[in-house]
Design a protein around this motif. Sequence first.
Motif, PDB file in Angstrom:
ATOM      1  N   ARG A 181       0.843  -1.214   0.000  1.00 49.23           N
ATOM      2  CA  ARG A 181       0.000   0.000   0.000  1.00 49.23           C
ATOM      3  C   ARG A 181       0.868   1.250   0.000  1.00 49.23           C
ATOM      4  O   ARG A 181       0.609   2.199  -0.736  1.00 49.23           O
ATOM      5  CB  ARG A 181      -0.922  -0.016   1.224  1.00 49.23           C
ATOM      6  CG  ARG A 181      -1.901   1.141   1.284  1.00 49.23           C
ATOM      7  CD  ARG A 181      -2.769   1.021   2.522  1.00 49.23           C
ATOM      8  NE  ARG A 181      -3.729   2.101   2.632  1.00 49.23           N
ATOM      9  CZ  ARG A 181      -4.536   2.282   3.664  1.00 49.23           C
ATOM     10  NH1 ARG A 181      -4.503   1.404   4.688  1.00 49.23           N
ATOM     11  NH2 ARG A 181      -5.379   3.303   3.698  1.00 49.23           N
ATOM     12  N   GLU A 192      -1.849  -0.974  -4.800  1.00 47.96           N
ATOM     13  CA  GLU A 192      -3.050  -1.123  -3.990  1.00 47.96           C
ATOM     14  C   GLU A 192      -3.766  -2.449  -4.219  1.00 47.96           C
ATOM     15  O   GLU A 192      -4.274  -3.045  -3.260  1.00 47.96           O
ATOM     16  CB  GLU A 192      -4.002   0.042  -4.257  1.00 47.96           C
ATOM     17  CG  GLU A 192      -3.439   1.389  -3.818  1.00 47.96           C
ATOM     18  CD  GLU A 192      -4.404   2.526  -4.076  1.00 47.96           C
ATOM     19  OE1 GLU A 192      -5.422   2.291  -4.748  1.00 47.96           O
ATOM     20  OE2 GLU A 192      -4.133   3.643  -3.590  1.00 47.96           O
ATOM     21  N   GLY A 215      -9.710   1.119   5.048  1.00 45.18           N
ATOM     22  CA  GLY A 215      -9.121   2.378   4.598  1.00 45.18           C
ATOM     23  C   GLY A 215      -8.742   2.339   3.129  1.00 45.18           C
ATOM     24  O   GLY A 215      -8.962   3.309   2.384  1.00 45.18           O
ATOM     25  N   LEU A 216      -8.198   1.221   2.697  1.00 40.14           N
ATOM     26  CA  LEU A 216      -7.818   1.074   1.286  1.00 40.14           C
ATOM     27  C   LEU A 216      -9.048   1.098   0.392  1.00 40.14           C
ATOM     28  O   LEU A 216      -9.055   1.754  -0.667  1.00 40.14           O
ATOM     29  CB  LEU A 216      -7.054  -0.243   1.104  1.00 40.14           C
ATOM     30  CG  LEU A 216      -6.516  -0.549  -0.291  1.00 40.14           C
ATOM     31  CD1 LEU A 216      -5.572   0.557  -0.757  1.00 40.14           C
ATOM     32  CD2 LEU A 216      -5.798  -1.892  -0.287  1.00 40.14           C
ATOM     33  N   GLU A 274     -10.309   4.655   0.087  1.00 42.63           N
ATOM     34  CA  GLU A 274      -9.481   5.445  -0.821  1.00 42.63           C
ATOM     35  C   GLU A 274      -9.807   5.140  -2.279  1.00 42.63           C
ATOM     36  O   GLU A 274      -9.674   6.006  -3.151  1.00 42.63           O
ATOM     37  CB  GLU A 274      -7.999   5.158  -0.559  1.00 42.63           C
ATOM     38  CG  GLU A 274      -7.503   5.682   0.773  1.00 42.63           C
ATOM     39  CD  GLU A 274      -6.101   5.178   1.096  1.00 42.63           C
ATOM     40  OE1 GLU A 274      -5.515   4.477   0.241  1.00 42.63           O
ATOM     41  OE2 GLU A 274      -5.604   5.473   2.199  1.00 42.63           O
ATOM     42  N   ARG A 275     -10.256   3.933  -2.557  1.00 43.28           N
ATOM     43  CA  ARG A 275     -10.570   3.528  -3.923  1.00 43.28           C
ATOM     44  C   ARG A 275     -12.034   3.771  -4.279  1.00 43.28           C
ATOM     45  O   ARG A 275     -12.515   3.334  -5.320  1.00 43.28           O
ATOM     46  CB  ARG A 275     -10.219   2.044  -4.124  1.00 43.28           C
ATOM     47  CG  ARG A 275      -8.762   1.730  -3.791  1.00 43.28           C
ATOM     48  CD  ARG A 275      -8.426   0.275  -4.036  1.00 43.28           C
ATOM     49  NE  ARG A 275      -8.226  -0.003  -5.457  1.00 43.28           N
ATOM     50  CZ  ARG A 275      -8.030  -1.222  -5.950  1.00 43.28           C
ATOM     51  NH1 ARG A 275      -8.021  -2.267  -5.140  1.00 43.28           N
ATOM     52  NH2 ARG A 275      -7.851  -1.405  -7.237  1.00 43.28           N
ATOM     53  N   ASN A 325     -13.387   6.557  12.008  1.00 41.46           N
ATOM     54  CA  ASN A 325     -13.403   6.470  10.546  1.00 41.46           C
ATOM     55  C   ASN A 325     -14.774   6.103  10.021  1.00 41.46           C
ATOM     56  O   ASN A 325     -15.197   6.583   8.958  1.00 41.46           O
ATOM     57  CB  ASN A 325     -12.370   5.449  10.064  1.00 41.46           C
ATOM     58  CG  ASN A 325     -10.963   6.004  10.097  1.00 41.46           C
ATOM     59  OD1 ASN A 325     -10.702   7.036  10.725  1.00 41.46           O
ATOM     60  ND2 ASN A 325     -10.031   5.338   9.447  1.00 41.46           N
TER      61      ASN A 325
END
Length: 361
Positions: free
Chosen positions: A248, A253, A279-280, A283-284, A310
């Motif tokens: 990451r 990713e 979280g990943l 972000e996507r 979050n």
Amino acid sequence: MALAGRTFGIVGALAAFPRRLAAREVERQGGHLRRGVNRQTKFVVFGRGLLAKASEAEIEARFDSESGQRRRVLSENGFLRLLGLASAPETSALTRQSLVDQSGLSPRHLDLLSLFDAFEHDGEPYSFRDLILARKYAGLMASGAGWGAIARSVHRSGNVASLTALSLHHEGKDTIYARRAEGLSELDGQLLLDVGSPDEEALEDLFAQAEAAEEAGEYDQAAAFYQRYLAIDRTDEVAAFNRANCLRAAGREAEAAHDYARAIKLDPCFVEAWFNLAGLMGERGRTDTARRHLRRAIEIDGDYADAIFNLAKLEFDAGNLAEARRWWMRYLELDQHSEWARAAERGVQFVNLHLLSRTAG
């Protein structure tokens, strides 16, 4: 089972027992054994291999950190005894304070030396032989030896109790010697219960190389090391998680998502893996997936403040203001003083004003 549901973390390589056998025994008793430490860890085992990899100051800082998190820290022998694979010598009656008072060894140095099995017992009650050893160690330290040098040296002679009959000395800060009839000699010999294999040592070194590359910010190289490690040990969820973090950080990713999922498959309760994968996904732009992963993290650990914050932010960005407010309020039950708490308070205030204005309208 006494260990059912308990998670053990190992810091440093084990010298007294192969890690794979320890993992097998922990699993047999219903627990889980991992490299390193995460939120689920209740017991932290300090392997003697750490003495060769870290300075005294680094080990002390780690000891303070883990103790401060209300985790139980264990020596290798303490770990074996907890698993029922070894027993302490029977004659023991001295309290920790009594040992300190009678030996002149400081409480902190007693704890650190106990952590690396420099005594017969890894904790109180201690034995009379432990008192003799404590007096010898106090004398060495008074003349300039470091506790780390003592901890590194004592197992070279075999059973530490055998040191009670020797006159111990040091030259400089790092080497401990025994005075024998033929003069000073190092405390040579095999490590106590050293049954590790060369392959196992190579595996430990490979993991250490991966960690060092990761710490240095060489994320592609670290990911390659972790991949080599996982090719040998496919069951290590921490290695998969660490590799995902490196991928990451390197901008890879899709590969990172695969390794987070791999870590979760190996350990469905790996809460940090759920959190980082969420979280990943966020972000996507995969909001629904991120929401599911955050909710799963919170199901596993209801006090996981970062996941709660979050999730509140995600719900706020999605326009689900009532849900955002609920999660921010929950966050504030866990944290009232940080900058994140101030942000949560502002979020709650905004939602309150918005709902109030909508009601008034």
